[in-house]
Design a protein around this motif. Structure first.
Motif, PDB file in Angstrom:
ATOM      1  N   HIS A 192     -15.099   7.695 -11.058  1.00  0.00           N
ATOM      2  CA  HIS A 192     -14.286   6.712 -11.763  1.00  0.00           C
ATOM      3  C   HIS A 192     -14.185   7.074 -13.237  1.00  0.00           C
ATOM      4  N   PRO A 193     -13.293   8.009 -13.554  1.00  0.00           N
ATOM      5  CA  PRO A 193     -13.159   8.398 -14.964  1.00  0.00           C
ATOM      6  C   PRO A 193     -12.534   7.268 -15.786  1.00  0.00           C
ATOM      7  N   VAL A 194     -12.799   7.289 -17.054  1.00  0.00           N
ATOM      8  CA  VAL A 194     -12.254   6.298 -17.976  1.00  0.00           C
ATOM      9  C   VAL A 194     -10.778   6.614 -18.217  1.00  0.00           C
ATOM     10  N   THR A 195      -9.949   5.579 -18.162  1.00  0.00           N
ATOM     11  CA  THR A 195      -8.537   5.744 -18.459  1.00  0.00           C
ATOM     12  C   THR A 195      -8.317   5.358 -19.917  1.00  0.00           C
ATOM     13  N   VAL A 196      -7.896   6.308 -20.708  1.00  0.00           N
ATOM     14  CA  VAL A 196      -7.626   6.065 -22.120  1.00  0.00           C
ATOM     15  C   VAL A 196      -6.166   5.643 -22.259  1.00  0.00           C
ATOM     16  N   VAL A 197      -5.930   4.608 -23.073  1.00  0.00           N
ATOM     17  CA  VAL A 197      -4.570   4.093 -23.251  1.00  0.00           C
ATOM     18  C   VAL A 197      -4.087   4.373 -24.669  1.00  0.00           C
ATOM     19  N   ASP A 198      -2.781   4.513 -24.798  1.00  0.00           N
ATOM     20  CA  ASP A 198      -2.152   4.669 -26.114  1.00  0.00           C
ATOM     21  C   ASP A 198      -1.840   3.274 -26.630  1.00  0.00           C
ATOM     22  N   TRP A 199      -2.620   2.797 -27.556  1.00  0.00           N
ATOM     23  CA  TRP A 199      -2.503   1.423 -28.024  1.00  0.00           C
ATOM     24  C   TRP A 199      -1.547   1.242 -29.193  1.00  0.00           C
ATOM     25  N   GLN A 200      -1.171   2.320 -29.850  1.00  0.00           N
ATOM     26  CA  GLN A 200      -0.327   2.211 -31.038  1.00  0.00           C
ATOM     27  C   GLN A 200       1.047   1.580 -30.767  1.00  0.00           C
ATOM     28  N   PRO A 201       1.758   1.956 -29.694  1.00  0.00           N
ATOM     29  CA  PRO A 201       3.067   1.322 -29.458  1.00  0.00           C
ATOM     30  C   PRO A 201       2.951  -0.187 -29.194  1.00  0.00           C
ATOM     31  N   VAL A 202       1.900  -0.593 -28.504  1.00  0.00           N
ATOM     32  CA  VAL A 202       1.705  -2.018 -28.224  1.00  0.00           C
ATOM     33  C   VAL A 202       1.376  -2.751 -29.528  1.00  0.00           C
ATOM     34  N   LEU A 203       0.591  -2.110 -30.394  1.00  0.00           N
ATOM     35  CA  LEU A 203       0.283  -2.691 -31.701  1.00  0.00           C
ATOM     36  C   LEU A 203       1.563  -2.896 -32.509  1.00  0.00           C
ATOM     37  N   THR A 204       2.449  -1.922 -32.502  1.00  0.00           N
ATOM     38  CA  THR A 204       3.714  -2.035 -33.234  1.00  0.00           C
ATOM     39  C   THR A 204       4.519  -3.235 -32.724  1.00  0.00           C
TER      40      THR A 204
END
Length: 172
Positions: free
Chosen positions: A26-38
Motif C-alpha cells: 500500500h504505497p502512499v499516494t502523493v497529491v498535487d495540492w497547489q491547484p486545489v489551493l488556488t
C-alpha cells in the motif's frame, strides 16, 4: 513436544508473512495540492492558509476544497466552506490543516478527535488553543476567528504543531 511447537509456530509465521507483505503493498499516494489551493483561495469567503517552505520529505496525501452546500466525501451537503490539507511527515506521521467558516464546534470536535482543553500556544502573536484527544494520542491547535476556524492536528507533540503553524500563510 516438537510437534506442538511446530503446530503453533507455522500459523504464526504464515500470519506474519501475510500481514507484513500487505503493509508494503500500500504505497502512499502523493497529491498535487497547489491547484486545489488556488481554487480555494479564489472561492473562499475567508483567508485560506497553506504551508510555505516545507522540506521536500513532507508529502501531501490529502487535499479538499468544498463549498457550503456541495457534496462532500459522504455525499451529504457540506455544512461549511471547508479547506483541508494533509501531509505525511518524513516519519510517516499524518498532520492535517482544516479550516471552515460555519459550525465551528462540530469542526473542532471532528478534527481534534473530541479533544479537550490542554493549554495554549502563542504563534506569530496569535493565541491557539491546545486540545488533546481522550486517548492522549492526537494533539490539536485551534484558532477561532470571527469568519473562520482553523484546526491543525496530528499525532505529534505540540512543539511540532507549533512549528508547522509557523509555516502557514495566506499567500505564496
Amino acid at each position: 513436544m516438537v510437534r506442538s511447537l511446530v503446530v503453533i509456530l507455522v500459523p504464526l509465521l504464515i500470519i506474519t508473512v501475510l500481514f507484513t507483505r500487505n503493509l508494503r503493498d500500500h504505497p502512499v499516494t502523493v497529491v498535487d495540492w497547489q491547484p486545489v489551493l488556488t481554487t480555494a483561495r479564489a472561492e473562499s469567503p475567508y483567508p485560506v492558509l497553506a504551508p510555505t517552505n516545507l522540506p521536500e520529505q513532507w508529502r501531501a496525501t490529502r487535499v479538499t476544497w468544498v463549498k457550503q452546500g456541495e457534496p462532500y466525501l459522504n455525499g451529504q451537503a457540506s455544512p461549511r466552506n471547508f479547506w483541508e490539507l494533509g501531509f505525511l511527515t518524513p516519519d510517516n506521521i499524518y498532520l492535517a490543516l482544516s479550516q471552515g467558516d460555519l459550525r465551528p464546534d462540530d469542526l473542532i470536535r471532528d478534527e481534534s478527535r473530541d479533544g479537550v482543553a490542554d493549554g495554549q500556544s502563542t504563534i506569530a502573536d496569535q493565541t491557539w488553543r491546545r486540545l488533546v484527544s481522550p486517548d492522549g494520542r492526537t494533539h490539536s491547535l485551534v484558532l477561532s476567528q470571527p469568519n473562520v476556524t482553523t484546526v491543525v492536528s496530528g499525532d505529534l507533540p505540540y512543539e511540532a504543531l507549533d512549528s508547522y503553524v509557523g509555516t502557514l500563510s495566506t499567500t505564496g
